[in-house]
Design an enzyme around this catalytic site. Structure first.
Site, mmCIF file in Angstrom:
data_model
loop_
_atom_site.group_PDB
_atom_site.id
_atom_site.type_symbol
_atom_site.label_atom_id
_atom_site.label_comp_id
_atom_site.label_asym_id
_atom_site.label_seq_id
_atom_site.Cartn_x
_atom_site.Cartn_y
_atom_site.Cartn_z
ATOM 1 N N LYS A 112 -3.279 0.143 1.420
ATOM 2 C CA LYS A 112 -2.640 -0.138 -0.406
ATOM 3 C C LYS A 112 -4.498 -0.019 -0.753
ATOM 4 O O LYS A 112 -4.992 -1.193 -0.285
ATOM 5 C CB LYS A 112 -2.121 -0.658 -0.426
ATOM 6 C CG LYS A 112 -2.001 -0.889 -1.778
ATOM 7 C CD LYS A 112 -0.397 -2.139 -1.865
ATOM 8 C CE LYS A 112 -0.357 -1.926 -3.553
ATOM 9 N NZ LYS A 112 1.310 -2.554 -3.749
ATOM 10 N N SER B 9 4.883 -1.306 -6.447
ATOM 11 C CA SER B 9 4.191 -0.377 -6.560
ATOM 12 C C SER B 9 3.587 0.182 -5.308
ATOM 13 O O SER B 9 2.618 1.031 -5.868
ATOM 14 C CB SER B 9 2.737 -1.770 -6.880
ATOM 15 O OG SER B 9 2.967 -2.838 -6.258
ATOM 16 N N SER C 246 7.563 -4.913 -4.789
ATOM 17 C CA SER C 246 6.851 -4.217 -4.502
ATOM 18 C C SER C 246 6.669 -3.517 -3.234
ATOM 19 O O SER C 246 6.063 -2.441 -2.578
ATOM 20 C CB SER C 246 4.977 -4.205 -4.773
ATOM 21 O OG SER C 246 5.272 -4.046 -6.181
#
Length: 492
Positions: A79, A159, A183
């Site tokens: 990420k 997210s 998230s």
């Protein structure tokens, strides 16, 4: 040779150790697949092909020498919230576009220590603020799943949408992610993958771009519960560079996967039945209860009375901390700097207006407001008091139960653009997940069924602080009972 990209992380690690295939072979297989799929899915914001092959060659050499770590040669996605030395890290924002860290986050350093290979950096909501991966400066990520009879592009959640989409589409064996209010778990539920947020402090936050420091926590998104246990073990460690890092040993969580759950007491909180919840979510929850009862668990109805205050509490605390954390991006020392400005104040304002997207600006405004003179006590201090009550609710039930079962999300994945108009509707996606962040508890989402449109739905297991072992134990039992094998059809 069969498609190596479809392997689980555990199967791939075992295959690499037994030399059934090389790290270079499986890494190249992923790079080829990413090249074909990423222009449509937009899961990766940067593919580090040369670096990946260099790391794979080094792994093959260690394996040939009888050496190597627990993840030796396994290709992963990272990420874009985790700083990676020499590789651009943007947190999905124009504010950090072009930032190349001269250091490595502790979480990714742990992965490289254990032999993992980096395929690239994964798309995400800007500064992790979002529930649909539509706030990214690099554009939205698409969910590889489609609803039956519809060609609408769906959100992979946020997210960590890039992480979830990449794992679901077999564009990496597994991925790192982060969870501030859900998230990891919400995207996992939307994509038919497994996602766990560990106890706050288990994984170091050093080198993670900060959103809300008392809530942020790193974790993995994977294909199976066993994979999640394996990857989380590598990610977690005590870190003196993080003042909130817990100086506790990291257990062998893979040993918990497969253990009998007979005799465990599973709590079912009545407050998680929310108005307007689809009947299929309630039906899946009821099915989860039945599965665990059949496995020998005792089901206990419990009350978490302050749950109804969790969302408003979260959306005061998180923006307040974000307002403080993101104050450093002022156009002066690092981050985006405006080219045109008339004064020092104008430099600050213009740099931030150009660098931050609308959702980040909205949350920073809320945060500055609740921290301002005259409102600090009325909002922020009161929210901290309610947060303490939410944590006490969990403390009060741990004598009665060993873990808690809830839905992961209030719906399946929705279409991109559906909820952007009304931020409050978007924020409701976190209704089942924010409590664990506010209380610092571990929680895992496990795919357990599909809705009427064939889209995946997840169930969540919440555990006691530092008791990820039980969370993995119950999560694996749910995984076995559900027998979830559905995969997205290839349309990209």
């Amino acid at each position: 040779m069969s498609d190596l990209t479809k392997l689980s992380l555990k199967a791939a690690v075992d295959g690499l150790k037994s030399k059934d295939f090389s790290s270079q072979e499986i890494t190249q297989a992923f790079l080829t697949k990413i090249e074909a799929a990423n222009p449509t899915l937009n899961a990766y914001v940067e593919v580090t092909a040369d670096k990946a092959m260099d790391m794979a060659r080094a792994s093959d050499a260690r394996i040939a020498a009888g050496e190597g770590g627990v993840l030796e040669g396994a290709p992963l996605g990272i990420k874009d919230l985790f700083c990676t030395e020499g590789v651009q890290t943007t947190a999905g924002s124009n504010m950090l576009r072009g930032f190349v860290p001269p250091y490595e986050s502790t979480v990714t350093a742990n992965l490289w220590r254990d032999g993992a290979v980096m395929l690239g950096k994964l798309n995400m909501d800007e500064f992790a603020m979002g529930s649909s991966n539509e706030t990214s400066a690099f554009g939205p990520v698409k969910n590889p799943w489609k609803s039956t009879g519809s060609n609408a592009d769906l959100t992979p959640g946020g997210s960590s949408g890039g992480s979830a989409s990449a794992v679901a589409a077999d564009l990496c064996l597994a991925a790192t992610a982060s969870d501030t209010g859900g998230s990891i778990r919400q995207p996992a539920a939307f994509t038919g993958t497994v996602g766990i947020k560990p106890t706050y402090g288990r994984a170091s936050r050093f080198g993670m771009v900060a959103f809300a420091s008392s809530l942020d926590q790193a974790g993995p998104i994977t294909k199976t519960v066993e994979d999640a246990a394996l990857l989380l073990q590598s990610m977690c460690s005590f870190d003196a560079k993080d003042s909130t890092s817990l100086d506790v040993p990291t257990p062998d969580w893979t040993a918990s996967v497969g253990k009998s759950v007979k005799g465990l007491r599973i709590g079912v909180p009545r407050e998680y039945v929310v108005d307007g919840m689809p009947a299929e979510i309630q039906a899946l929850w009821d099915q989860g209860v039945a599965w665990l009862k059949d496995a020998g668990c005792e089901i206990v109805e419990i009350s978490l009375p302050h749950t109804k205050y969790a969302l408003p509490t979260y959306y005061i605390v998180a923006p307040a901390e974000a307002s403080s954390n993101l104050a450093r991006y002022d156009g002066m020392r690092f981050g985006h700097r405006a080219d045109q400005f008339s004064s020092l104040d104008d430099l600050y304002a213009t740099s931030r207006a150009e660098g931050f997207g609308k959702e980040v600006q909205r949350r920073l405004t809320i945060g500055a407001y609740v921290l301002s003179a005259g409102f600090y006590d009325a909002y922020y201090v009161r929210a901290l008091k309610v947060r303490r009550r939410i944590a006490e609710d969990f403390d009060n039930v741990w004598g009665q139960v060993d873990a808690i079962l809830t839905p992961s999300t209030p719906s399946a994945a929705f279409a991109l653009g559906d909820k952007q108009i009304d931020p409050l509707t978007m924020y409701l996606n976190d209704v089942f997940t924010v409590t664990t962040n506010l209380a610092g508890l571990p929680g895992i989402s496990v795919p357990a069924g599909v809705d009427a449109g064939g889209l995946p739905l997840g169930l969540q297991i919440i555990g006691k602080a530092l008791d990820e072992a039980t969370v993995f134990q119950v999560g694996a039992a749910l995984e076995r009972a559900a027998g979830f094998t559905a995969k997205p059809g290839k349309w990209w």
